[in-house]
Design an enzyme around this catalytic site. Structure first.
Site, short mmCIF file in Angstrom:
data_model
loop_
_atom_site.label_atom_id
_atom_site.label_comp_id
_atom_site.label_asym_id
_atom_site.label_seq_id
_atom_site.Cartn_x
_atom_site.Cartn_y
_atom_site.Cartn_z
N ASN A 230 -7.22 -8.82 -29.54
CA ASN A 230 -7.35 -7.44 -30.00
C ASN A 230 -6.94 -6.54 -28.84
O ASN A 230 -7.70 -6.33 -27.90
CB ASN A 230 -8.82 -7.19 -30.40
CG ASN A 230 -9.08 -5.74 -30.76
OD1 ASN A 230 -8.15 -4.94 -30.89
ND2 ASN A 230 -10.35 -5.40 -30.90
N TRP A 231 -5.72 -6.01 -28.94
CA TRP A 231 -5.19 -5.22 -27.82
C TRP A 231 -5.83 -3.83 -27.75
O TRP A 231 -5.63 -3.11 -26.78
CB TRP A 231 -3.67 -5.10 -27.92
CG TRP A 231 -2.93 -6.39 -27.73
CD1 TRP A 231 -3.47 -7.63 -27.48
CD2 TRP A 231 -1.50 -6.58 -27.75
NE1 TRP A 231 -2.47 -8.57 -27.35
CE2 TRP A 231 -1.25 -7.96 -27.52
CE3 TRP A 231 -0.41 -5.74 -27.96
CZ2 TRP A 231 0.03 -8.49 -27.48
CZ3 TRP A 231 0.87 -6.28 -27.92
CH2 TRP A 231 1.09 -7.63 -27.67
N LYS A 232 -6.52 -3.44 -28.80
CA LYS A 232 -7.11 -2.09 -28.87
C LYS A 232 -6.03 -1.04 -28.58
O LYS A 232 -4.86 -1.28 -28.86
CB LYS A 232 -8.32 -1.99 -27.92
CG LYS A 232 -9.31 -3.13 -28.15
CD LYS A 232 -10.64 -2.93 -27.51
CE LYS A 232 -11.52 -4.15 -27.81
NZ LYS A 232 -12.88 -4.00 -27.32
N HIS B 186 -14.47 -3.28 -36.95
CA HIS B 186 -14.80 -3.45 -35.53
C HIS B 186 -15.88 -2.43 -35.15
O HIS B 186 -15.88 -1.30 -35.63
CB HIS B 186 -13.54 -3.25 -34.67
CG HIS B 186 -13.75 -3.65 -33.25
ND1 HIS B 186 -14.40 -2.84 -32.35
CD2 HIS B 186 -13.42 -4.79 -32.58
CE1 HIS B 186 -14.46 -3.48 -31.19
NE2 HIS B 186 -13.87 -4.66 -31.30
N GLU C 99 -16.24 -0.62 -32.67
CA GLU C 99 -15.74 0.67 -32.14
C GLU C 99 -15.39 1.62 -33.28
O GLU C 99 -15.54 2.83 -33.16
CB GLU C 99 -14.54 0.41 -31.21
CG GLU C 99 -15.01 -0.21 -29.89
CD GLU C 99 -13.97 -1.07 -29.19
OE1 GLU C 99 -12.79 -1.04 -29.57
OE2 GLU C 99 -14.36 -1.79 -28.25
N GLU D 200 -19.53 -10.17 -33.12
CA GLU D 200 -19.30 -9.48 -31.85
C GLU D 200 -20.51 -8.63 -31.50
O GLU D 200 -20.62 -7.48 -31.96
CB GLU D 200 -18.07 -8.57 -31.96
CG GLU D 200 -16.77 -9.31 -32.23
CD GLU D 200 -15.57 -8.51 -31.72
OE1 GLU D 200 -14.81 -9.07 -30.94
OE2 GLU D 200 -15.42 -7.34 -32.08
N GLY E 16 -16.57 -5.62 -23.95
CA GLY E 16 -16.01 -4.89 -22.82
C GLY E 16 -16.99 -4.69 -21.68
O GLY E 16 -16.74 -3.91 -20.76
N SER F 74 -16.50 -10.10 -24.47
CA SER F 74 -16.32 -10.58 -23.10
C SER F 74 -16.03 -12.07 -23.03
O SER F 74 -16.42 -12.74 -22.07
CB SER F 74 -17.53 -10.22 -22.23
OG SER F 74 -17.65 -8.80 -22.15
N GLY G 48 -10.70 -9.22 -26.44
CA GLY G 48 -10.23 -7.89 -26.09
C GLY G 48 -9.54 -7.91 -24.73
O GLY G 48 -8.37 -8.27 -24.60
N GLY G 49 -10.28 -7.53 -23.70
CA GLY G 49 -9.71 -7.37 -22.36
C GLY G 49 -8.86 -8.55 -21.90
O GLY G 49 -7.75 -8.37 -21.37
P1 PGA Z 1 -13.77 -7.75 -25.15
O1 PGA Z 1 -13.52 -7.14 -26.59
O2 PGA Z 1 -13.23 -9.16 -25.16
O3 PGA Z 1 -12.99 -6.85 -24.21
O4 PGA Z 1 -15.22 -7.72 -24.89
C1 PGA Z 1 -13.67 -7.92 -27.75
C2 PGA Z 1 -13.45 -7.07 -28.97
O5 PGA Z 1 -13.85 -5.91 -28.96
O6 PGA Z 1 -12.89 -7.55 -29.97
#
Ligand code: PGA
Length: 254
Positions: free
Chosen positions: A12-14, A101, A103, A172, A178, A216, A237-238
């Site tokens: 997930n590149w966001k 998600h 977010e 999640e 993050g 994470s 994500g990251g």
């Molecule tokens: P993260 O994000 O790996 O940076 O914690 C995961 C996500 O939000 O899908």
């Protein structure tokens, strides 16, 4: 019904990237998985921001990496300025779409009902939704984790009953996204088991539904998380923005 044998790892590149950065990242990923010693036994997808779907689709053409989107509209078409429909995503070769998600639930006010409708739109367009559920730190501390994830899932099950085995779920925990603070393999597994049981009550094909862990997940902790019996992959994500890290996670899912 036996378990889906292939894990799924999705990046997930966001809201990150650019034409140049995306090209470099995808080229490094393709070079990595193309190495003779690289044994890729999982399904893989990357989910760039919507404007870059066409670019990334071209870069991925003919490769083993699938294309995913980060969201889709709850509406089918029409006067919804700024929205992107499931059919449009399908037009661009999108195979997966992240839905709900945390977010988006937090910043865009998406409710369980919105998420359930989006799942329906995705399935109707032939896109596999990756449905995100998870509790906040406060909810965990109040002992509400199971209640929250079951409530989030039940809205999706309710509206998509007979198709529910076609979805992918991502657990999640919001406090792990993050933050560098991952759920322990035991914490994650216990929530995954709750979700599996909930799916079992809804479909005889629950074993086939892949339940990913996200929050994470990185090159160092992926193997232990992915070894849990009900963890069928990861939503990253990251660590998905760095090719060497993402490749290590893919390798860890063997
Ligand atoms: P993260 O994000 O790996 O940076 O914690 C995961 C996500 O939000 O899908």
């Amino acid at each position: 019904m036996s378990r889906n044998p292939r894990k799924l790892v999705a990046g997930n590149w966001k809201m990150n990237g650019s034409l140049a950065a995306n090209q470099a990242l995808v080229q490094d990923l393709l070079a990595g998985i193309g190495q003779p010693e690289f044994d890729m036994t999982c399904d893989v997808a990357v989910c760039p921001p919507a404007p870059y779907l066409a670019q990334v689709r071209q870069l991925l053409a003919g490769s083993a990496i699938d294309l995913g989107a980060q969201d889709l509209s709850q509406h089918e078409s029409g006067a919804f300025t700024g929205d992107v429909s499931a059919a449009m995503l399908k037009d661009f070769g999108v195979r997966y779409a992240i839905v709900g998600h945390s977010e988006r639930r937090q910043h865009q006010g998406e409710t369980d009902v919105h998420v359930a409708i989006k799942v329906k739109r995705a399935l109707a367009a032939g896109i596999t939704p990756i449905v995100c559920v998870g509790e906040t730190l406060r909810e965990r501390e109040e002992g509400m984790t199971e209640f929250i994830v079951k409530r989030q899932m039940s809205a999706v099950i309710h509206l998509n009953g007979h198709c529910i085995s076609e979805i992918v779920v991502a657990y999640e925990p919001v406090w792990a996204i993050g933050t560098g603070r991952t759920a322990t393999p035991e914490q994650a597994q216990s929530v995954h088991a709750v979700l599996r049981a909930q799916l079992k009550a809804a479909t005889e094909h629950a074993e086939r539904v892949r339940i990913l862990y996200g929050g994470s997940m990185n090159a160092a902790n992926a193997a232990e998380l992915l070894a849990q019996p009900d963890i069928d992959g990861g939503l990253i994500g990251g660590a998905a923005l760095k090719a060497p890290d993402f490749l290590k996670i893919l390798a860890a899912s063997a």
